[in-house]
Design an enzyme around this catalytic site. Structure first.
Site, PDB file in Angstrom:
ATOM      1  CG  ASP A 158      -2.232   1.199   1.095  1.00  0.00           C
ATOM      2  OD1 ASP A 158      -2.304   1.705  -0.003  1.00  0.00           O
ATOM      3  OD2 ASP A 158      -2.600   1.431   2.077  1.00  0.00           O
ATOM      4  CE  LYS A 211      -0.572   5.566   1.968  1.00  0.00           C
ATOM      5  NZ  LYS A 211      -1.507   4.450   1.864  1.00  0.00           N
ATOM      6  CG  HIS A 241     -16.798   0.863  13.225  1.00  0.00           C
ATOM      7  ND1 HIS A 241     -17.346   1.924  13.903  1.00  0.00           N
ATOM      8  CD2 HIS A 241     -17.765   0.490  12.231  1.00  0.00           C
ATOM      9  CE1 HIS A 241     -18.531   2.213  13.483  1.00  0.00           C
ATOM     10  NE2 HIS A 241     -18.863   1.224  12.137  1.00  0.00           N
TER      11      HIS A 241
END
Length: 697
Positions: free
Chosen positions: A330, A357, A630
């Site tokens: 990622d 990143k 969440h």
């Protein structure tokens, strides 16, 4: 400056603040129509000569977020204060860079809402709601956020979360036209700001975690007609290729990658060089992350995690540079790109700079894509270094996590994410909102691809039968503001933050402005990093500030409000107050915002009768369908929910009784037992956290 002179300046500026409110024409139909209609190609190209306004996302076409305004400086910073604020009434993420033209501000909030604000009065002129369907929220990896709009010839351009590009009348806030830029049956979203380039609106999209194919599109700014589209990864070769670039890219892929989407979404960085007539975009991660799944025979998988130069007239590729070949972590290259002219080895070079990143800071020749230099700006172990002969990373033996479970740095959140960095022409330094961190990577034992556009498909897991490789040198997870010398490729100074998730930055000749995850707006000395000033806003800040001048007074504005991938760390669960817009100037006297005191949140403590097998199943389902919101996400941690939430758990998760709040329903994907397993995992996880906290005490 002597105190008497400073006091006099403060009085004069305070008078200017008061007099600003007495301008009757401000915010009128004729005023807004006149100033916004004048924003054309010539004005955008020469924006650095204007100084007083902030007309495009990065401040100018170089996107360096540097301001030559100097009314706010080291000598006057002690008198900087709040002039006005507007509570936007949301506790969800606010990430926008506002735009300003002659005292009129445009910015976005949650659910792609657009606000027009009269800076002189501190009042909202109009609000535009694109009415994004709330069930679409489940397709967002990191919240229903938006990073800003574009302005051109009397129109405001919005990339809405559900994939629409919308042109809005800058005066009235009424929609003029809209075009659907994505297939809404897939997991596409838009969170990035559009850019205006030579009469076109340029917009990308996100959704690589959901199995999509990335692309970027140009639309005529007046009519909304599509002008060109550039795909970032190839489709099924059996269908032919849209361009020679896609034909070349397909040679670097294996297997049937197109079934997984491929990824490469261009969701943030879009930068234009009018002199070279080149448009630079940053592309995203693979879909799924793990190359072993999407391209089992290996390959660089072009044009994932790349900086790509396009001809803005037709969308044809000019050159590319891939920061992370065969991307498996990622490690997007969608992070902000800055253009600059640097003297390197006694030679003037036209460069672009990026801190993506993957943890390396890159300096690339923007005329042809040649690699100039690249060094780690945070702790990095997936690659040992960059080979300066080839420009390719030299990977660590465990990096591909094919036969091991490996602790790899940086974390998927990245050494630097979307939060804008800034380049200071005076100091020659780049200021990076960075973070140290790591994550465990392993092969997902039973990868289950679902082409439904509604669930994550990363291919990153934990292989029970594989040995673990743990890195004892990885530092503690922290956030940092780093002042980086792009020529010497080294850190000059840094400031460590408590949170690892902090705001983008703004710089002027002697100052650096940044908000923090703990809720403070801070100003630093640009040369030394010394803290000069701070102001408590009492909710986490991730958006970057801007500065501009109205009627002779320099302002600084930022939006405050948690948003993005780490918004609800347990440590900060009680600090999520409503977000808003805050504007400062020398002589401002308003007090910090006040919010009702919250009772400390407590971990849920309910009886648990589930088996370990059921809890484990719940954990797998939670990771797939729930964790991106969440877990480390932008919605409150469910381990701190009220007991009544669990009493209504089947209705909330299955039937969608909270659909209006953006909570989707899952009864078409999850059985009653699945939903019960998820509930039991959450209760079990809360018990484990409680036990850990007691142990730490």
């Amino acid at each position: 400056m002597k105190k008497s002179k400073l006091h006099l300046l403060s009085i004069l500026i305070l008078c200017a603040i008061i007099s600003c409110k007495e301008i009757p024409n401000s915010g009128s139909y004729d005023h807004i129509k006149s100033i916004t209609s004048e924003i054309d190609d010539d004005k955008l190209v020469n924006i650095e000569k204007i100084e007083n306004e902030w007309l495009t996302h990065g401040g100018n076409y170089q996107e360096n977020r540097y301001s030559s305004l100097h009314q706010i400086n080291k000598s006057t910073i002690d008198s900087l204060g709040l002039v006005w604020s507007i509570n936007l009434g949301t506790s969800r993420g606010l990430e926008a860079t506002p735009l300003v033209v002659d005292g009129i501000m445009y910015l976005t909030g949650t659910w792609s809402m657009v606000y027009a604000i009269d800076i002189r009065k501190g009042e909202v002129i109009w609000t535009f709601d694109p009415e994004v369907p709330r069930e679409y929220g489940e397709k967002g990896c990191c919240g229903v956020v938006n990073r800003g709009v574009a302005l051109y010839k009397g129109k405001v351009y919005l990339g809405a979360f559900d994939g629409r590009l919308i042109a809005i009348d800058a005066v009235t806030g009424k929609k003029e036209w809209e075009v659907l830029t994505v297939d809404q049956n897939k997991g596409y979203t838009i969170t990035g700001a559009p850019r205006i380039v030579k009469g076109n609106v340029i917009i990308g999209n996100g959704g690589a975690e959901y199995g999509v194919r990335g692309y970027i599109t140009a639309y005529d700014a007046i009519s909304g007609e599509q002008q060109w589209r550039f795909y970032t990864v190839p489709d099924n070769p059996g269908n032919g290729f849209e361009s020679e670039a896609m034909k070349k890219a397909a040679e670097t892929w294996t297997g049937e990658w197109w079934k997984f989407g491929g990824g490469g979404t261009a969701w943030d960085a879009i930068v234009f060089d009018p002199e070279l007539n080149q448009l630079y975009i940053g592309t995203g991660n693979g879909s799924p992350w793990n190359r072993e799944i999407r391209s089992p025979g290996g390959g660089d998988n072009l044009y994932l995690s790349s900086i790509v130069s396009l001809n803005p007239d037709n969308g044809e590729m000019i050159w590319y540079y891939q920061t992370t070949p065969g991307e498996s972590w990622d490690y997007t290259a969608t992070q902000p790109i800055i253009l600059a002219d640097l003297e390197i080895d006694n030679r003037q070079r036209k460069v672009l700079m990026q801190a993506p990143k993957n943890g390396f800071f890159y300096v690339i020749d923007r005329t042809n894509g040649d690699f100039i230099s690249g060094e780690p700006f945070v702790y990095t172990n997936w690659a040992k270094e960059i080979d300066y002969q080839t420009g390719r990373p030299i990977e660590s033996p465990f990096a591909r996590y094919k036969d091991v479970n490996a602790q790899i740095a940086p974390h998927p959140i990245g050494g630097h994410n979307w939060h804008p960095m800034a380049y200071n022409k005076s100091t020659g330094l780049v200021y990076i909102p960075a973070r140290e961190g790591s994550s465990w990577y392993g092969q997902e034992e039973s990868f289950n691809f679902e082409d439904d556009g509604r669930s994550w498909n990363t291919g990153k897991g934990w292989a029970e039968d594989k040995p673990s490789v743990q890195d004892s040198l990885i530092p503690k997870t922290i956030g940092k503001l780093i002042a980086w010398d792009p020529i010497k490729q080294e850190e000059v100074w840094s400031v460590v933050h408590q949170s690892s998730y902090n705001a983008g930055v703004l710089t002027s000749e002697d100052l650096v402005f940044q908000g923090t995850g703990e809720g403070d707006f801070v100003v630093y000395d640009s040369k030394t990093g010394e803290k000069l000033w701070d102001f408590p806003l009492q909710t986490g800040i991730v958006a970057p500030p801007i500065t501009y001048m109205v009627d002779g007074l320099q302002y600084v504005t930022l939006v405050a409000g948690w948003g993005g991938g780490l918004a609800t760390w347990v440590k900060y669960v009680d600090q999520i107050n409503p977000g808003g817009i805050y504007t400062f100037a020398i002589g401002g006297k308003k007090s910090p915002p006040t919010f009702p005191k919250k009772e400390p949140s407590e971990l849920i403590n309910l009886d648990l009768t589930a088996t370990q097998e059921q809890i484990d199943k719940g954990q797998r389902l939670f990771r797939r369908y729930c964790s991106h919101c969440h877990g480390d996400g932008v919605i409150p941690n469910l381990s701190y929910s009220r007991p009544e939430i669990f009493e209504s758990f089947p209705q909330i998760v299955g039937d969608g009784i909270f659909l209006g709040n953006g909570m989707p329903k899952f009864n078409d994907r999850l059985s009653e037992q699945d939903i019960d397993n998820i509930k039991n995992f959450i209760i079990s996880n809360a018990k484990q956290q409680r036990t850990k906290l007691i142990g730490e005490e």
